[in-house]
Design an enzyme around this catalytic site. Structure first.
Site, PDB file in Angstrom:
ATOM      1  N   HIS A 360       0.824  -1.208   0.000  1.00 40.05           N
ATOM      2  CA  HIS A 360       0.000   0.000   0.000  1.00 40.05           C
ATOM      3  C   HIS A 360       0.854   1.253   0.000  1.00 40.05           C
ATOM      4  CE1 HIS A 360      -4.031  -1.838   1.575  1.00 40.05           C
ATOM      5  NE2 HIS A 360      -3.747  -2.164   0.345  1.00 40.05           N
ATOM      6  N   ARG A 467      -3.831  -0.319 -15.916  1.00 36.21           N
ATOM      7  CA  ARG A 467      -3.776  -1.519 -15.087  1.00 36.21           C
ATOM      8  C   ARG A 467      -5.108  -1.689 -14.360  1.00 36.21           C
ATOM      9  NH1 ARG A 467       1.147   1.293 -14.144  1.00 36.21           N
ATOM     10  NH2 ARG A 467       2.992   0.200 -14.947  1.00 36.21           N
ATOM     11  N   ARG A 503      -5.749  -3.192 -19.982  1.00 37.06           N
ATOM     12  CA  ARG A 503      -5.304  -4.577 -19.825  1.00 37.06           C
ATOM     13  C   ARG A 503      -6.309  -5.326 -18.964  1.00 37.06           C
ATOM     14  NH1 ARG A 503       0.454  -5.365 -17.154  1.00 37.06           N
ATOM     15  NH2 ARG A 503      -0.687  -4.686 -15.302  1.00 37.06           N
ATOM     16  N   GLU A 601       5.260 -10.983 -23.128  1.00 33.73           N
ATOM     17  CA  GLU A 601       5.909 -10.889 -21.825  1.00 33.73           C
ATOM     18  C   GLU A 601       6.732 -12.115 -21.463  1.00 33.73           C
ATOM     19  OE1 GLU A 601       3.190  -8.671 -18.799  1.00 33.73           O
ATOM     20  OE2 GLU A 601       1.881  -9.968 -19.989  1.00 33.73           O
ATOM     21  N   ASN A 624       8.968  -5.099 -18.465  1.00 33.42           N
ATOM     22  CA  ASN A 624       9.350  -5.530 -17.114  1.00 33.42           C
ATOM     23  C   ASN A 624       9.325  -7.044 -16.976  1.00 33.42           C
ATOM     24  OD1 ASN A 624       9.478  -2.824 -16.563  1.00 33.42           O
ATOM     25  ND2 ASN A 624       7.637  -2.755 -15.315  1.00 33.42           N
ATOM     26  N   ASP A 625       8.207  -7.645 -17.319  1.00 33.03           N
ATOM     27  CA  ASP A 625       8.093  -9.098 -17.189  1.00 33.03           C
ATOM     28  C   ASP A 625       8.977  -9.824 -18.200  1.00 33.03           C
ATOM     29  OD1 ASP A 625       6.557  -9.925 -15.015  1.00 33.03           O
ATOM     30  OD2 ASP A 625       4.695  -9.349 -15.986  1.00 33.03           O
ATOM     31  N   ARG A 635      12.338  -9.290 -10.267  1.00 37.17           N
ATOM     32  CA  ARG A 635      12.662  -7.872 -10.114  1.00 37.17           C
ATOM     33  C   ARG A 635      12.277  -7.322  -8.746  1.00 37.17           C
ATOM     34  NH1 ARG A 635       7.710  -5.140 -12.185  1.00 37.17           N
ATOM     35  NH2 ARG A 635       6.348  -6.749 -13.036  1.00 37.17           N
ATOM     36  N   CYS A 672       5.549  -1.085 -23.170  1.00 35.17           N
ATOM     37  CA  CYS A 672       5.289  -0.382 -21.915  1.00 35.17           C
ATOM     38  C   CYS A 672       6.236  -0.930 -20.847  1.00 35.17           C
ATOM     39  CB  CYS A 672       3.836  -0.562 -21.475  1.00 35.17           C
ATOM     40  SG  CYS A 672       3.326  -2.281 -21.314  1.00 35.17           S
TER      41      CYS A 672
END
Length: 755
Positions: A360, A467, A503, A601, A624-625, A635, A672
């Site tokens: 959070h 997202r 997505r 990905e 990223n993935d 990561r 992205c």
């Protein structure tokens, strides 16, 4: 020896300072191994010399006086080789160095092990004995283990500034964590400890059951008001959607199970404080034992709530903390409520020993634009209050006791970036076009409603990745079709007529829902992304219906499918999307079928790009993935963070292949993730032929500025050069050199290690 090791570690951890800890280690190791000598030599980084800092058996007057060059003597040999050295007769070794003041000429056998922390040699631990013999494997294992324990002790002491072998200035220390929110700041550490210690509450039986129940009820009401006050206070900095994170606290106060368990414990005769302790710690233990990263984070929230209740019952008046203008909040477990205690405008950074990029606080930090580093497990946070530190949110590093030169570097960098962003405002309404006329679209990644304003201020041309899991994560249950439709409509309207790529629900791995637990030994290779939603059509179809209804009259929706690894998954998803579209049209809602895309990905998708592109309208690479799967690097794991590098040749060649295969089928390709927002990497992505880049809104102006300053021809020359390289560091150096030659040095990001 395991029990002995545990006892030594406990004794060392309780030591008041490093000198005491070293004394304990040399004494206990000498006793446990039945040797005549145990000594510790620490490496002074300023003089590059080993200094005798503690000994049992040698002349204690030699402590602090015996100095060896880093490559001198047997101690220097151990440090240079970075491995144990076991000699039955030390004086026979050609590198043996004799110091008369130590009296070590009486000792023949020698066993030394390096003390290493994060790949850096800090010192050498040595045992010696008069008898000529080779130490056993068990003895070698024991001293190596002690060396690893000692490494953490020394690193912590250096970080807090409580030790320096040469008694000069405190040594700079770096601790690696996980990127919570990007950015870099220099400030003063303010260590925040929990206001009430649950584990310190004693047992106390009571017959005044109703009195304790009333006290507990009063505490609940007081905490409820405090949380509501906190929410109002943060409302100045956050959007209503972001503030929904605090709803979790209010919901827990209404939870019949949690609150009921505490009340039952009180009725069984335990006083209110003890009841809170028992129940809260039980819940914390259960959540911490879960494999799911998101659920583990909830243990922080439950513990924080218990501490707040306990604080009310104890009627402790908290001292008013004075926060400096450059406050960096440091704690074992940063909670949202801790953030609210810092006066507005004074909080510049966050460091948490626990937590991940999915916690959070990390979400809030990104929304508030505050650099944050999470999961800095080895940080000695309790000893850092008041220290000047650097938070490098770009690379997930915390630097303690930084030199004045290093501080000035980061301060200058922050000021230059601030000025650069201000100067780039003039580019807001200009297209991203190279000097020779090549056009590329710059989009943004969004999730929180606060991202919308930033994106519009930076001149985003659309959303390359919305997202949708973020609204799911801050909800207490699966959002209804109507709730989702309202959220999606808000995004689509905010950017209309620009495209918004949504997505579909991408949970699993490091993203889970509290009401939909997923327990797996290896979640990143398990049930995640499209695999989950295809198994749950009731979730997938409902989400697609909500997206389609939200797009009515707007026509700027694009749908993106995550974690695709096979053609079968795409075909299955398309059938359900068509089903949802027909259902929506049968309800009288006229919407066109939006463009559908797939995310590349995983490695299998790279090699299936042409086949996948035939099935859909566009392709989007999740950098990223894809990077973590190609390099087998988590990561979010600080221990292997340095291996995560999207400049790796395997990543670059995979991206280039993906773009070419996609264009061969006449489809557009976007990307992205962190890579798209790196101005240096954007040059390579431009040259590869990506049609659009989607990034964090903060980085968009810098990427646009760089790409407008060069030609497509030059970008391709740079790409051709780096594709011939086999080392990611060389790749990055080549790009940075070219940026400097082009007069674009201002945009070069700081290196990970700055000395």
């Amino acid at each position: 020896m395991l029990d002995a090791l545990r006892k030594i570690v406990q004794e060392v951890n309780a030591a008041k300072d490093l000198k005491t800890a070293l004394g304990i280690i040399v004494l206990r190791v000498k006793e446990m191994m039945s040797v005549q000598v145990c000594s510790v030599y620490l490496l002074d980084a300023e003089t590059d010399q080993y200094i005798l800092m503690a000994t049992e058996g040698l002349n204690k007057r030699a402590i602090g006086k015996v100095h060896l060059e880093s490559d001198e003597g047997l101690v220097g040999l151990v440090g240079t080789r970075q491995e144990p050295l076991n000699l039955p007769n030390a004086s026979d070794h050609p590198q043996y160095r004799y110091f008369a003041e130590t009296g070590e000429e009486r000792y023949s056998s020698f066993l030394g092990t390096p003390i290493i922390h994060n790949g850096q040699v800090l010192g050498v631990l040595v045992v010696q004995q008069k008898e000529r013999r080779e130490f056993s494997e068990e003895e070698v294992s024991f001293i190596v283990t002690m060396g690893t324990q000692l490494a953490g002790v020394i690193a912590h002491a250096e970080a807090s500034g409580s030790v320096s072998p040469s008694k000069r200035s405190p040594q700079e220390a770096r601790f690696v964590g996980v990127i919570g929110a990007s950015g870099a700041v220099v400030g003063q550490a303010m260590v925040v400890l929990p206001p009430a210690d649950l584990e310190a509450v004693p047992d106390r039986k009571t017959k005044e059951i109703q009195v304790e129940l009333d006290l507990f009820e009063s505490a609940i009401e007081a905490v409820r008001k405090n949380i509501q006050k906190t929410s109002i206070k943060l409302a100045k900095q956050l959007r209503p959607d972001d503030l929904a994170l605090f709803d979790a606290y209010l919901l827990m106060l209404e939870d019949d199970v949690l609150i009921g368990d505490i009340e039952k414990t009180i009725r069984d005769g335990q006083w209110a404080q003890g009841a809170i302790r028992d129940v809260i710690l039980q819940y914390v233990q259960r959540f911490e034992a879960m494999n799911d990263p998101y659920l583990k984070e909830r243990a922080v929230d439950i513990k924080d709530l218990g501490q707040r209740l306990l604080e009310q019952l104890q009627k402790r008046d908290q001292a008013n903390m004075e926060f400096p203008d450059d406050t960096i909040l440091v704690s074992e477990e940063i909670s949202p409520s801790m953030l609210s205690e810092v006066p507005e405008g004074k909080l510049i950074g966050i460091v948490s020993v626990l937590g991940s990029s999915n916690s959070h606080v990390a979400i809030l930090a990104r929304a508030m634009g505050i650099p944050a580093v999470m999961g800095v497990a080895e940080l000695p946070y309790r000893k850092m209050d008041g220290l000047k530190i650097i938070v490098n949110g770009f690379f997930g590093e915390v630097i303690t006791n930084p030199s004045e030169e290093l501080c000035q570097y980061y301060l200058s960098m922050a000021e230059e970036e601030k000025q650069l962003l201000a100067s780039l405002n003039i580019l807001r309404d200009l297209p991203c076009v190279t000097l020779d006329g090549h056009r590329i679209s710059l989009w943004v990644n969004t999730g929180l409603q606060a991202d919308v304003d930033k994106a519009q201020q930076r001149g985003a041309e659309g959303v390359g990745l919305y997202r949708t899991e973020v609204p799911f994560m801050i909800s207490s249950s699966f959002p209804s079709e109507k709730e989702q439709m309202a959220i999606y409509r808000q995004q689509l309207e905010a950017f209309h007529p620009l495209p918004v790529t949504m997505r579909t629900l991408d949970i699993g791995g490091d993203k889970s829902l509290p009401y939909f637990p997923i327990e797996e030994e290896n979640p990143f290779l398990g049930w995640r992304g499209i695999r989950i939603t295809l198994d749950h059509p009731e979730i997938f179809i409902l989400q697609i219906r909500a997206m389609l209804k939200a797009s009515e009259g707007l026509g700027n929706l694009k749908i993106l499918l995550p974690m695709i690894s096979s053609v079968h998954e795409v075909e299955h998803a398309l059938r359900m999307i068509n089903r949802a579209w027909f259902e929506v049209r049968e309800e009288g809602i006229e919407v066109e079928m939006p463009p559908i895309g797939v995310m590349i990905e995983v490695p299998s998708a790279v090699f299936l790009t042409r086949v996948l592109a035939k099935e859909v309208d566009f392709v989007s690479v999740g950098s990223n993935d894809l990077t973590q799967y190609l390099l087998a690097v988590d990561r979010n794991n600080a221990r292997v963070a340095e291996l995560y590098n999207y400049y790796h040749p395997a990543v670059l060649h995979s991206l280039y292949k993906t773009v070419k295969d996609c264009h061969a089928e006449g489809k557009t390709a976007s990307i992205c993730g962190e890579m798209a927002g790196d101005p240096a990497a954007a040059i390579l992505l431009l040259a590869m032929g990506f049609d659009s880049l989607s990034m964090n809104a903060t980085n968009l102006p810098k990427v646009k500025w760089v790409l407008r300053q060069l030609t497509m021809v030059k970008a391709k020359e740079i790409l051709d050069d780096v594709l011939k390289q086999d080392d990611p560091q060389v790749v990055k150096s080549i790009i940075n050199l070219e940026l400097s030659r082009l007069g674009l040095k201002r945009i070069v990001a700081p290196s990970k290690k700055i000395n």
